[in-house]
Design an enzyme around this catalytic site. Structure first.
Site, PDB file in Angstrom:
ATOM      1  N   CYS A 254      12.460 -17.228  -0.496  1.00  0.00           N
ATOM      2  CA  CYS A 254      11.663 -16.060  -0.864  1.00  0.00           C
ATOM      3  C   CYS A 254      12.458 -14.765  -0.928  1.00  0.00           C
ATOM      4  CB  CYS A 254      10.488 -15.911   0.087  1.00  0.00           C
ATOM      5  SG  CYS A 254       9.345 -17.313   0.025  1.00  0.00           S
TER       6      CYS A 254
ATOM      7  N   HIS B 288       7.953  -6.768   2.962  1.00  0.00           N
ATOM      8  CA  HIS B 288       7.713  -8.162   2.564  1.00  0.00           C
ATOM      9  C   HIS B 288       6.225  -8.454   2.710  1.00  0.00           C
ATOM     10  CE1 HIS B 288       8.644 -12.348   1.791  1.00  0.00           C
ATOM     11  NE2 HIS B 288       7.983 -12.693   2.876  1.00  0.00           N
TER      12      HIS B 288
ATOM     13  N   GLU C 151       8.316  -8.288  10.962  1.00  0.00           N
ATOM     14  CA  GLU C 151       8.755  -7.204  10.082  1.00  0.00           C
ATOM     15  C   GLU C 151       8.519  -5.834  10.721  1.00  0.00           C
ATOM     16  OE1 GLU C 151       8.461  -6.312   5.306  1.00  0.00           O
ATOM     17  OE2 GLU C 151       6.953  -7.569   6.267  1.00  0.00           O
TER      18      GLU C 151
ATOM     19  N   LYS D  60       1.972  -7.527  -2.040  1.00  0.00           N
ATOM     20  CA  LYS D  60       1.442  -8.897  -2.026  1.00  0.00           C
ATOM     21  C   LYS D  60      -0.060  -8.907  -1.789  1.00  0.00           C
ATOM     22  CE  LYS D  60       5.672 -11.280  -0.481  1.00  0.00           C
ATOM     23  NZ  LYS D  60       6.541 -10.118  -0.247  1.00  0.00           N
TER      24      LYS D  60
ATOM     25  N   HIS E 214       1.972 -13.856  -3.421  1.00  0.00           N
ATOM     26  CA  HIS E 214       3.361 -14.143  -3.060  1.00  0.00           C
ATOM     27  C   HIS E 214       3.941 -15.168  -4.029  1.00  0.00           C
ATOM     28  CE1 HIS E 214       6.974 -14.836  -1.017  1.00  0.00           C
ATOM     29  NE2 HIS E 214       6.566 -15.153   0.194  1.00  0.00           N
TER      30      HIS E 214
ATOM     31  N   PHE F 160      11.910 -18.526   4.008  1.00  0.00           N
ATOM     32  CA  PHE F 160      12.100 -19.757   4.763  1.00  0.00           C
ATOM     33  C   PHE F 160      13.581 -20.112   4.812  1.00  0.00           C
ATOM     34  CE2 PHE F 160       7.655 -21.860   4.120  1.00  0.00           C
ATOM     35  CZ  PHE F 160       7.111 -20.912   4.963  1.00  0.00           C
TER      36      PHE F 160
END
Length: 422
Positions: free
Chosen positions: A169, A309, A320, A341, A346, A405
């Site tokens: 990502c 993010h 975050e 998002k 996403h 990930f």
């Protein structure tokens, strides 16, 4: 002396509309483009919502042969690249091909075509031994992710370095970061860069269902993505793409190019910890932010907006928030932070590039996109997340970050052009 990097062209395909104007209209209004899945029957799935794009390849100018050959992700990349070149005002014929490069990011590449072809070859999974006589002549294009970058290179006639970046990502941030390095070191003068992903397939949806990463809020698709909200329960899977023209800054100035922003800093780090888990202290993302700020030669107080993010999972939003406090210090409580998002979902590897586009447009319009669907504050996420409504602000420098990930953590600093600031 390290050369500077300018963004002079944008091309975007994201949920809610086609092109940069449509994206900005959606983001600045705080509307959402997430809906119940229509691409396949998702009734048996835990999560049945997505950020889908109404995309007509014929209307986008692709030929029947291009449509037959290219996976949907490649189609997105090519039309966005064409838009970016046109937007930059560059004449491809006037460029030295060996001084033009391509860097494209993607997390799952041709996932749609691979799943479709497997269903044909195996008679929808009934046959263990597949029949090769049904194999598509374009299977190689679907199997090899680097074809995405090659398609973009063929589109613009690039004969310089051509690369495929797949870091989950953070791919959309890392592909642009790599492109910047090539310009800074003098290897190329122009880069076509960005990312694309079309992961809205049964197998990808099932994978995220299995680890309960996506939201089960199926009865309210428009408000299912809730980054930093106390009621958040997973992200909304989406598709999309964004491509940019990057140029050596002084060259762009000399030709009178429309400079959207300067990329002044970039860094990426890995947590070496867990495939999907995150440490609560946010140390690795904080380190990426610190190095990106050092690269930009500004201190934390110089950041006017953080494009987060903000996936909407419980662990990511906590991680975050901790990273911002760790890297920005007291300024973390003063700087506005938001997640787009909440509006477009996403799109895995593509979202980092779409978020760069959103950051660039925020600099252009001097407006901070909101975090939609943020109604209930989470005590663990106690920063200024710009809930619900866009906010006018004086923006000179924007920090955009990504988390993926595998433990990937990336950060980039974008600065409004000096001429616009003056």
């Amino acid at each position: 002396m390290t050369r500077r990097v300018a963004i002079t062209g944008l091309g975007v395909r994201a949920p809610g509309g086609s092109g940069t104007d449509a994206l900005w209209d959606l983001l600045s209004s705080g509307r959402t483009a997430t809906r119940n899945i229509t691409f396949f029957d998702a009734s048996a799935y835990r999560s049945q919502v997505a950020g889908e794009i109404d995309f007509d390849p014929v209307a986008e100018g692709l030929t029947p042969r291009e449509i037959r050959r290219m996976d949907r992700a490649a189609q997105f990349a090519v039309v966005c690249a064409r838009d970016a070149v046109a937007d930059s005002g560059l004449s491809v014929e006037d460029l030295r091909p060996e001084r033009v490069g391509v860097s494209v990011g993607s997390a799952v590449a041709a996932a749609m075509s691979l799943e479709k072809e497997y269903l044909v070859l195996s008679d929808r999974g009934r046959e263990w031994e597949v029949d090769p006589s049904y194999l598509s002549p374009h299977m190689y294009d679907h199997m090899v992710p680097s074809v995405l970058a090659a398609e973009v290179a063929w589109t613009v006639g690039a004969e310089g370095p051509v690369s495929m970046i797949s870091d989950g990502c953070t791919s959309g941030l890392d592909s642009v970061g790599y492109a910047c390095r090539l310009i800074q070191e003098g290897t190329v003068d122009v880069m076509l860069t960005g990312a694309t992903d079309t992961p809205l397939t049964p197998i990808v949806a099932a994978c995220f269902d299995a680890i309960k990463a996506t939201t089960p809020r199926n009865d309210d698709a428009a408000h299912a993505s809730r980054p930093f909200d106390l009621t958040r329960n997973g992200f909304v899977l989406a598709e999309g793409a964004a491509m940019f023209v990057l140029e050596e800054y002084e060259s762009a100035v000399r030709r009178g190019a429309p400079i959207y922003a300067e990329v002044t800093g970039y860094a990426t780090r890995l947590n070496a910890y867990h495939m999907t888990g995150l440490k609560t202290d946010g140390r690795e993302m904080a380190e990426a932010i610190r190095v990106a700020l050092d690269d930009s030669r500004i201190d934390p107080s110089g950041i006017d907006y953080v494009n987060a993010h903000g996936s909407g999972t419980r662990q990511n939003d906590r991680h975050e928030t901790a990273a911002f406090k760790r890297s920005l210090g007291d300024h973390a409580y003063k700087v506005p932070v938001s997640s787009i998002k909440s509006m477009v979902g996403h799109s895995l590897g593509a979202i980092g590039s779409i978020e760069i586009a959103a950051s660039v447009l925020a600099l252009k319009h001097q407006v901070i996109p909101p975090t939609a669907n943020l109604h209930t504050s989470d005590p663990e996420c106690d920063l200024d997340y710009v809930p619900l409504t866009a906010r006018e602000a004086r923006l000179r420098s924007v920090l955009t970050v990504g988390s993926g990930f595998g433990g990937f953590q990336s950060a980039m600093v974008l600065r409004r052009p000096q001429e616009a600031v003056a």
